[in-house]
Structures are given as structure tokens and as C-alpha cells.
Design an enzyme around this catalytic site. Structure first.
Site, PDB file in Angstrom:
ATOM      1  N   HIS A 403     -16.915   8.672   3.264  1.00  0.00           N
ATOM      2  CA  HIS A 403     -15.575   8.274   3.689  1.00  0.00           C
ATOM      3  C   HIS A 403     -15.319   6.785   3.461  1.00  0.00           C
ATOM      4  CE1 HIS A 403     -11.849   9.534   5.348  1.00  0.00           C
ATOM      5  NE2 HIS A 403     -12.336  10.491   6.104  1.00  0.00           N
ATOM      6  N   ARG A 404     -16.343   6.020   3.096  1.00  0.00           N
ATOM      7  CA  ARG A 404     -16.145   4.599   2.804  1.00  0.00           C
ATOM      8  C   ARG A 404     -15.492   4.395   1.438  1.00  0.00           C
ATOM      9  NH1 ARG A 404     -22.202   2.592   3.517  1.00  0.00           N
ATOM     10  NH2 ARG A 404     -22.422   4.464   2.202  1.00  0.00           N
TER      11      ARG A 404
END
Length: 432
Positions: A403-404
Site C-alpha cells: 500500500h506504500r
């Protein structure tokens, strides 16, 4: 005649130790330059180690199943003077200078013959420079006569591991194979034997060392869980048209194209649209690093555990080229002949867990990659097609992503494009 010591060489890829799986030579054997002398298992692969010296093996160090750090002695070789008679298969200087694991000079392995070392006991102690005389070839001694010195002969390393995991002493067994060779059936029979008759000590609880491939997988998965904030999205797709296209391809030409190769081609096309997912995160620099080439890993289950071979430059390959490389790497994985280079450098992983008969999964990302596409089994289900209920071939697709590197919109867009190509393979033509 002098004696040279050969040590476990630098394994590369940051590896610092290896487990001895099988000795390929015995004390008293004549070896040629770059002849493989021992088979070792590293955290990356099962490889054969070539000896850079030619001569007579005078001592071995380490039992099968033991671990040795890089730089530890492996064996000693008695070599003759440069102007003296050479050992069969050796070169003039009795050394190639080659010490890299799994990479020989390309010289073919020579035929071994037994000799009798003078005053050289069969122990792990190095032998001095006492003269060695060639003795006539003799028939090997019966296996039972040498059980107390050196490893017990078994048909494969898997049999030795099975015995070790069940705390079974192989020296207490009588092999049913040729010349007393211990077979897998011999070990399994001893494990099943009633407690009153067997010599197996079953510790409770059982402890299995995390090393080799299994240890490397454990370390990598643990690091992935600690460092990567992952999320998963999934979608069901109608794969009927994709399977029909595959059938048409295979009817027209050979070799047959696998479903995995078709999915890989779809995957690389989707990565070209969504390059955010072909990246890695550098937390020290606090940067997302977008990678220029797609090196596609694929999960392969083997008897030694899960491995992830890598198809280099997958984004520039055709479906046929991907199919050929998948076949080559899969065969190498099954035979245990993958090199460290075959198992490193991946940028995105394709996980076909449908081969295990399951529909869905939330796999752990292969660190330091940013995403993994999962594919479930293709199964016949009722499906609304063209406004009517029909029987179609349906597959569940999942995307686990870091999700980064992106948000749900990018991840969902990638997965939707993959699903659209599965449902309508002609969609791929727009980007070719």
C-alpha cells in the site's frame, strides 16, 4: 607428492554457509581438475561444488547432513610434482583456480578409479605427504562392512532427511537395495514398526531445523510481514474465452501453450499500463523505485519446499518464449538444479495456487517486490453471460500489493485490466 586443502568457496548472493547433502567422492578416489566432489544445499539452490585440484583424495571434512561455513575445509588432495606422472583426468598444474560454487570450467567429469593410499587412515584428519601408490582396481567392500566409517549409503538425500526428521538411526537398518543400499521403503517400514520392535526414539515435540530453502523462505516471509503494509483485492472472471483461445493455439502448433504462459503475458501487459506495481520501496532513502524491466517470478512447489524461479525480461517476451522459459525453469526446480541466479532479481510474482485445487488466497508478497498476482483454479460454474444464465469456466484473481506504492484505485485498475483480458483475450491486441 604434496597435499592441498580445498575449502568451501564463497557462495555469492550473501550466502555464508551450506549443508552437505551428498559426497560425490571418497577417500582414495582419483579426481580431475574441476570435477564435482560434493553436493551442497544453500539457502538458494542445490549445487555441486567442483574441486580446483587434480589428484588423490586423502581426507574429507564434514558428514552428510552437517552445515559448514564458507572457508571451512572440505577435503585434502594429494598432488604430484609438475614433471611427474599426472593423475588421470588432471591438468599439468593440477589446479584450475576455479572456486565458484556451481560454475565449473566446462570440462567433462572423468571416470573415477580407486587407489590405495599408503598410511592414510580413513578419518577426517589431513594426510601428510607420504607417497601414494596406485593399486589394482578392486571390487567394493560389502556395505555392511563399512557402516561404522563414513555415511550410510542411501538411495537419495530425501531418504536421509526422512530418517533425520523421525529420529531414526540409519546404521540400525538393513537396506533391501543392491549391496545393502537403504531405500525409502526401508525407512518408512522402520517408522511404522510397533514401538516394542523399533529403535526409533520419537521426541515430543518434534523439532525440525529451519535451514536451507525452508529457512530462507521463513526469513523472507517474516521480513515481508514485518516491513510491507499489504492489502488484497480480488475479482471473479469468466475464463471461457481464454481457454478457447488456448485450445485454438494448441490445435494450430506445438509445443502446447500453458495457461500460466497466457496469464504471464496478460500480467506483463497490465504492468506496462500500471508500472507502479513493478517497483520496490527504499525506506532509507524514503523513495519508491520504479523498475525499468519486468523480471517475473512464479511460485513452484518442489520436494525441497517452495521456490520462486525468475523469468528474465518477461515484458519483452512473446507467449511462446514465456512458455519455453516456464518449462525450463520448472524442470530445473523439480530436479534441484536451479542456480542462485535463477532464484533472485524478481520484480513481480505470479502465483498460480489453483494447481492445489483452491479458489482463492491472500499470499505474502515476495520481499522486496511490491505486488503479487494470485490465480485460483478454473472451475465450471453458473454465470450470467449475454444476459442469460449459462455454464462458464470461472477463475478467481487476486492482487496483493504494497500500500506504500499505490492506493486501491491503481491496484483495482490493474486487476480489472487483467480480468478483462482473461474474459476477452482480444483486448490484448489493442496494446500489441
Amino acid at each position: 607428492m604434496g597435499s592441498l586443502e580445498f575449502r568451501l568457496p564463497d557462495l555469492g548472493e550473501g550466502l555464508t554457509e551450506a549443508e552437505i547433502v551428498r559426497w560425490l567422492v571418497a577417500v582414495g578416489d582419483v579426481v580431475a581438475v574441476d570435477q564435482p566432489v560434493v553436493e551442497v544445499e544453500t539457502a538458494k539452490a542445490l549445487v555441486e561444488v567442483p574441486c580446483p585440484y587434480g589428484g588423490v583424495v586423502t581426507a574429507r571434512f564434514g558428514e552428510e547432513g552437517s552445515e559448514l561455513p564458507v572457508g571451512s575445509p572440505l577435503l585434502t588432495v594429494a598432488v604430484g610434482p609438475a614433471d611427474g606422472p599426472s593423475v588421470e583426468g588432471s591438468s599439468g598444474d593440477d589446479s584450475s583456480g576455479n572456486v565458484l560454487v556451481g560454475y565449473g570450467t566446462g570440462a567433462p567429469a572423468t571416470r573415477r578409479r580407486r587407489i590405495k593410499p599408503v598410511a592414510a587412515p580413513v578419518t577426517s584428519a589431513p594426510v601428510t605427504s607420504a607417497p601414494v601408490r596406485v593399486a589394482p582396481v578392486r571390487e567394493p567392500a560389502p556395505v555392511q562392512a563399512v557402516r561404522d566409517v563414513g555415511p550410510v549409503p542411501v538411495i537419495s538425500p530425501l531418504v536421509r532427511r526422512l530418517a533425520r526428521e523421525n529420529a531414526l538411526d540409519l546404521r540400525e537398518l538393513t537396506g533391501s537395495g543392491p549391496e545393502g543400499l537403504i531405500l525409502r521403503s526401508d525407512v518408512e517400514q522402520a517408522i511404522r514398526r510397533p514401538e516394542a520392535e523399533q529403535t526409533v526414539r520419537r521426541p515430543d515435540p518434534s523439532r525440525i531445523p529451519l535451514r536451507g530453502v525452508r529457512g530462507a523462505v521463513a526469513d523472507k516471509l517474516s521480513r515481508s510481514r514485518r516491513e510491507i503494509p499489504d492489502a488484497t483485492c480480488w475479482v471473479d472472471a469468466d475464463a471461457t474465452e481464454l481457454m478457447a483461445a488456448r485450445a485454438a493455439m494448441n490445435a494450430a502448433a506445438s509445443p502446447k501453450i500453458s495457461v500460466l504462459a497466457l496469464l504471464a503475458r496478460i500480467c506483463t501487459a497490465a504492468l506496462a499500463r500500471y508500472p507502479e506495481l513493478n517497483s520496490t520501496v527504499d525506506m532509507e532513502a524514503r523513495e519508491i523505485v520504479r523498475l525499468p524491466a519486468v523480471h517475473l517470478g512464479f511460485a513452484a512447489q518442489t520436494e525441497r519446499g517452495l521456490v520462486v524461479p525468475v523469468v528474465r525480461d518477461a515484458g519483452g517476451r512473446t507467449t511462446e518464449s514465456l512458455n519455453e522459459e516456464f518449462a525450463r525453469l520448472t524442470e530445473a526446480a523439480r530436479s534441484g538444479s536451479l542456480t542462485p541466479a535463477d532464484l533472485t532479481g524478481g520484480t513481480f510474482t505470479l502465483n498460480n495456487y489453483g494447481v492445489f485445487g483452491v479458489d482463492g488466497s491472500t499470499p505474502i508478497i515476495n520481499h522486496p517486490e511490491a505486488a503479487m498476482l494470485g490465480v485460483g483454479r478454473i472451475v465450471t460454474k453458473p454465470w450470467v453471460h449475454g444476459g442469460e444464465l449459462a455454464v462458464r469456466q470461472v477463475v478467481q484473481l487476486s492482487l496483493t500489493f504494497d500500500h506504500r506504492v499505490c492506493d486501491g484505485g491503481t491496484a483495482g485498475g490493474f486487476l480489472r485490466h487483467v480480468a478483462d483480458c482473461v474474459e476477452q483475450p482480444a483486448v490484448l491486441l489493442r496494446g500489441l
